[in-house]
Design a protein around this motif. Structure first.
Motif, PDB file in Angstrom:
ATOM      1  N   GLY A   1     -69.742 -55.768 -19.704  1.00  0.00           N
ATOM      2  CA  GLY A   1     -68.226 -55.909 -19.655  1.00  0.00           C
ATOM      3  C   GLY A   1     -67.510 -55.620 -18.615  1.00  0.00           C
ATOM      4  O   GLY A   1     -66.566 -56.335 -18.286  1.00  0.00           O
ATOM      5  N   LEU A   2     -67.897 -54.613 -17.889  1.00  0.00           N
ATOM      6  CA  LEU A   2     -67.027 -54.037 -16.548  1.00  0.00           C
ATOM      7  C   LEU A   2     -67.327 -54.946 -15.648  1.00  0.00           C
ATOM      8  O   LEU A   2     -66.716 -55.303 -14.558  1.00  0.00           O
ATOM      9  CB  LEU A   2     -67.488 -52.506 -16.347  1.00  0.00           C
ATOM     10  CG  LEU A   2     -66.873 -51.579 -17.389  1.00  0.00           C
ATOM     11  CD1 LEU A   2     -67.525 -50.105 -16.933  1.00  0.00           C
ATOM     12  CD2 LEU A   2     -65.605 -51.608 -17.468  1.00  0.00           C
ATOM     13  N   VAL A   3     -68.798 -55.517 -15.468  1.00  0.00           N
ATOM     14  CA  VAL A   3     -69.290 -56.332 -14.446  1.00  0.00           C
ATOM     15  C   VAL A   3     -68.473 -57.520 -14.323  1.00  0.00           C
ATOM     16  O   VAL A   3     -68.132 -58.306 -13.662  1.00  0.00           O
ATOM     17  CB  VAL A   3     -70.777 -56.668 -14.591  1.00  0.00           C
ATOM     18  CG1 VAL A   3     -71.359 -57.782 -13.561  1.00  0.00           C
ATOM     19  CG2 VAL A   3     -71.408 -55.456 -14.303  1.00  0.00           C
TER      20      VAL A   3
ATOM     21  N   ARG B   1     -72.425 -51.596 -17.126  1.00  0.00           N
ATOM     22  CA  ARG B   1     -72.017 -52.420 -18.361  1.00  0.00           C
ATOM     23  C   ARG B   1     -71.802 -53.826 -18.112  1.00  0.00           C
ATOM     24  O   ARG B   1     -71.028 -54.154 -17.358  1.00  0.00           O
ATOM     25  CB  ARG B   1     -70.970 -51.541 -19.074  1.00  0.00           C
ATOM     26  CG  ARG B   1     -71.318 -50.029 -19.562  1.00  0.00           C
ATOM     27  CD  ARG B   1     -70.406 -49.487 -20.211  1.00  0.00           C
ATOM     28  NE  ARG B   1     -70.733 -48.025 -20.494  1.00  0.00           N
ATOM     29  CZ  ARG B   1     -70.043 -47.315 -21.290  1.00  0.00           C
ATOM     30  NH1 ARG B   1     -68.834 -47.570 -21.735  1.00  0.00           N
ATOM     31  NH2 ARG B   1     -70.370 -46.209 -21.675  1.00  0.00           N
TER      32      ARG B   1
ATOM     33  N   VAL C   1     -65.380 -58.074 -15.646  1.00  0.00           N
ATOM     34  CA  VAL C   1     -64.258 -57.864 -15.168  1.00  0.00           C
ATOM     35  C   VAL C   1     -63.977 -57.876 -13.701  1.00  0.00           C
ATOM     36  O   VAL C   1     -63.160 -58.374 -13.040  1.00  0.00           O
ATOM     37  CB  VAL C   1     -63.639 -56.502 -15.833  1.00  0.00           C
ATOM     38  CG1 VAL C   1     -62.221 -55.970 -15.238  1.00  0.00           C
ATOM     39  CG2 VAL C   1     -63.488 -56.760 -17.451  1.00  0.00           C
ATOM     40  N   VAL C   2     -64.903 -57.025 -13.005  1.00  0.00           N
ATOM     41  CA  VAL C   2     -65.121 -57.140 -11.472  1.00  0.00           C
ATOM     42  C   VAL C   2     -65.212 -58.294 -11.126  1.00  0.00           C
ATOM     43  O   VAL C   2     -64.792 -58.752 -10.010  1.00  0.00           O
ATOM     44  CB  VAL C   2     -66.066 -55.950 -11.257  1.00  0.00           C
ATOM     45  CG1 VAL C   2     -66.204 -56.044  -9.721  1.00  0.00           C
ATOM     46  CG2 VAL C   2     -65.742 -54.602 -11.666  1.00  0.00           C
TER      47      VAL C   2
ATOM     48  N   VAL D   1     -69.330 -49.826 -10.397  1.00  0.00           N
ATOM     49  CA  VAL D   1     -70.135 -50.390 -11.392  1.00  0.00           C
ATOM     50  C   VAL D   1     -71.583 -50.445 -11.283  1.00  0.00           C
ATOM     51  O   VAL D   1     -72.577 -50.095 -12.148  1.00  0.00           O
ATOM     52  CB  VAL D   1     -69.273 -51.701 -11.997  1.00  0.00           C
ATOM     53  CG1 VAL D   1     -70.216 -52.586 -13.002  1.00  0.00           C
ATOM     54  CG2 VAL D   1     -67.944 -51.597 -12.288  1.00  0.00           C
TER      55      VAL D   1
ATOM     56  N   GLN E   1     -72.647 -61.189  -8.694  1.00  0.00           N
ATOM     57  CA  GLN E   1     -72.227 -60.322  -9.751  1.00  0.00           C
ATOM     58  C   GLN E   1     -72.636 -61.464 -10.966  1.00  0.00           C
ATOM     59  O   GLN E   1     -73.004 -61.216 -12.126  1.00  0.00           O
ATOM     60  CB  GLN E   1     -70.967 -60.215  -9.853  1.00  0.00           C
ATOM     61  CG  GLN E   1     -70.359 -58.958  -9.014  1.00  0.00           C
ATOM     62  CD  GLN E   1     -68.884 -59.000  -8.618  1.00  0.00           C
ATOM     63  OE1 GLN E   1     -68.295 -59.794  -9.031  1.00  0.00           O
ATOM     64  NE2 GLN E   1     -68.469 -57.885  -8.082  1.00  0.00           N
TER      65      GLN E   1
ATOM     66  N   MET F   1     -72.210 -47.553 -13.957  1.00  0.00           N
ATOM     67  CA  MET F   1     -72.011 -47.860 -15.325  1.00  0.00           C
ATOM     68  C   MET F   1     -72.857 -48.945 -15.735  1.00  0.00           C
ATOM     69  O   MET F   1     -73.819 -48.901 -16.758  1.00  0.00           O
ATOM     70  CB  MET F   1     -70.674 -48.292 -15.371  1.00  0.00           C
ATOM     71  CG  MET F   1     -69.492 -47.218 -15.145  1.00  0.00           C
ATOM     72  SD  MET F   1     -67.936 -47.619 -15.431  1.00  0.00           S
ATOM     73  CE  MET F   1     -67.125 -46.232 -14.941  1.00  0.00           C
TER      74      MET F   1
ATOM     75  N   LEU G   1     -64.802 -51.265  -6.712  1.00  0.00           N
ATOM     76  CA  LEU G   1     -65.028 -51.182  -8.330  1.00  0.00           C
ATOM     77  C   LEU G   1     -66.215 -51.896  -8.552  1.00  0.00           C
ATOM     78  O   LEU G   1     -67.298 -51.324  -9.206  1.00  0.00           O
ATOM     79  CB  LEU G   1     -63.972 -52.195  -8.821  1.00  0.00           C
ATOM     80  CG  LEU G   1     -62.567 -51.765  -8.863  1.00  0.00           C
ATOM     81  CD1 LEU G   1     -61.785 -52.631  -9.625  1.00  0.00           C
ATOM     82  CD2 LEU G   1     -62.493 -50.413  -9.804  1.00  0.00           C
ATOM     83  N   ASP G   2     -66.763 -52.732  -7.582  1.00  0.00           N
ATOM     84  CA  ASP G   2     -68.188 -53.305  -7.447  1.00  0.00           C
ATOM     85  C   ASP G   2     -69.376 -52.449  -7.274  1.00  0.00           C
ATOM     86  O   ASP G   2     -70.305 -52.120  -8.096  1.00  0.00           O
ATOM     87  CB  ASP G   2     -68.364 -54.555  -6.668  1.00  0.00           C
ATOM     88  CG  ASP G   2     -69.820 -55.072  -6.394  1.00  0.00           C
ATOM     89  OD1 ASP G   2     -69.952 -55.827  -7.565  1.00  0.00           O
ATOM     90  OD2 ASP G   2     -70.385 -54.959  -5.530  1.00  0.00           O
TER      91      ASP G   2
END
Length: 210
Positions: free
Chosen positions: A149-151, A147, A153-154, A141, A196, A145, A137-138
């Motif tokens: 918000g996604l960063v 983004r 979450v990851v 992202v 992150q 992406m 996922l990292d």
């Protein structure tokens, strides 16, 4: 006027010359006085009045230049994911057998099937697989992406996977010995979580400066 002053001066000069010639005393007080224009004294109390409006303060210049990508870090994450899934495929094979009904080599004890999630190998395999999923996922992202918000979450998932591997490494040391993969997952997970978090701080700074 200039002509009148010149005539008076000429007349006075002539009178003075005649009196001197005749040997008579001359009264200087009767001579005409020249006009004198008085120059006004400078006003020492005169001060320069300050400007009523102060100059506007300089506004900070916010740079909107695009930042460089994090491609190398993302590719390193994907390489580690491939390595972990190649070394620990058992958890994914079990998950695939439960979802897609594929084959899975069950654990056997006295000719009886022992559920995989009840054996110690389940918890040993869970740590590297969780860390591999987080790395996957990292990488996605960071490459695609980016983004905030996604960063975030990851980032939370990375912290959870790192804490799980740390806990397993500490708790299993007395019974099963040193767990090298969990140790590496803890070390790399701490670094990735810090990286992150730095991305999140940069994104927050750009949002505040916009």
């Amino acid at each position: 006027s200039i002509r009148w002053s010149a005539g008076m001066m000429a007349g006075s000069s002539g009178a003075c010359w005649a009196a001197e010639k005749a040997g008579l005393p001359m009264d200087l007080s009767k001579l005409p006085r020249l006009s004198k224009t008085e120059t006004p004294a400078p006003n020492e109390n005169h001060a320069v009045e300050p400007s009523p409006d102060p100059p506007p303060a300089a506004r900070p210049v916010v740079s909107h230049e695009p930042r460089t990508g994090h491609g190398p870090e993302a590719w390193i994450s994907l390489v580690i994911v491939a390595f972990l899934l190649f070394m620990y495929p058992r958890f994914l094979q079990w998950a695939s057998s439960r979802i897609f009904h594929t084959h899975f080599g069950e654990f056997m004890l006295d000719d009886k099937v022992v559920p995989y999630q009840t054996v110690p190998e389940f918890w040993m395999d869970l740590g590297p697989v969780l860390f591999g999923i987080v790395l996957l996922l990292d990488g996605i992202v960071l490459l695609a992406m980016r983004r905030r918000g996604l960063v975030a979450v990851v980032f939370v998932l990375t912290v959870l996977a790192t804490l799980y591997n740390l806990g397993y490494m500490v708790l299993s040391f007395g019974r099963y010995g040193f767990a090298p993969i969990s140790f590496l997952a803890t070390a790399f997970g701490a670094y990735i979580a810090w990286f992150q978090w730095r991305i999140l701080k940069e994104g927050r700074g750009e949002t505040a400066g916009a």
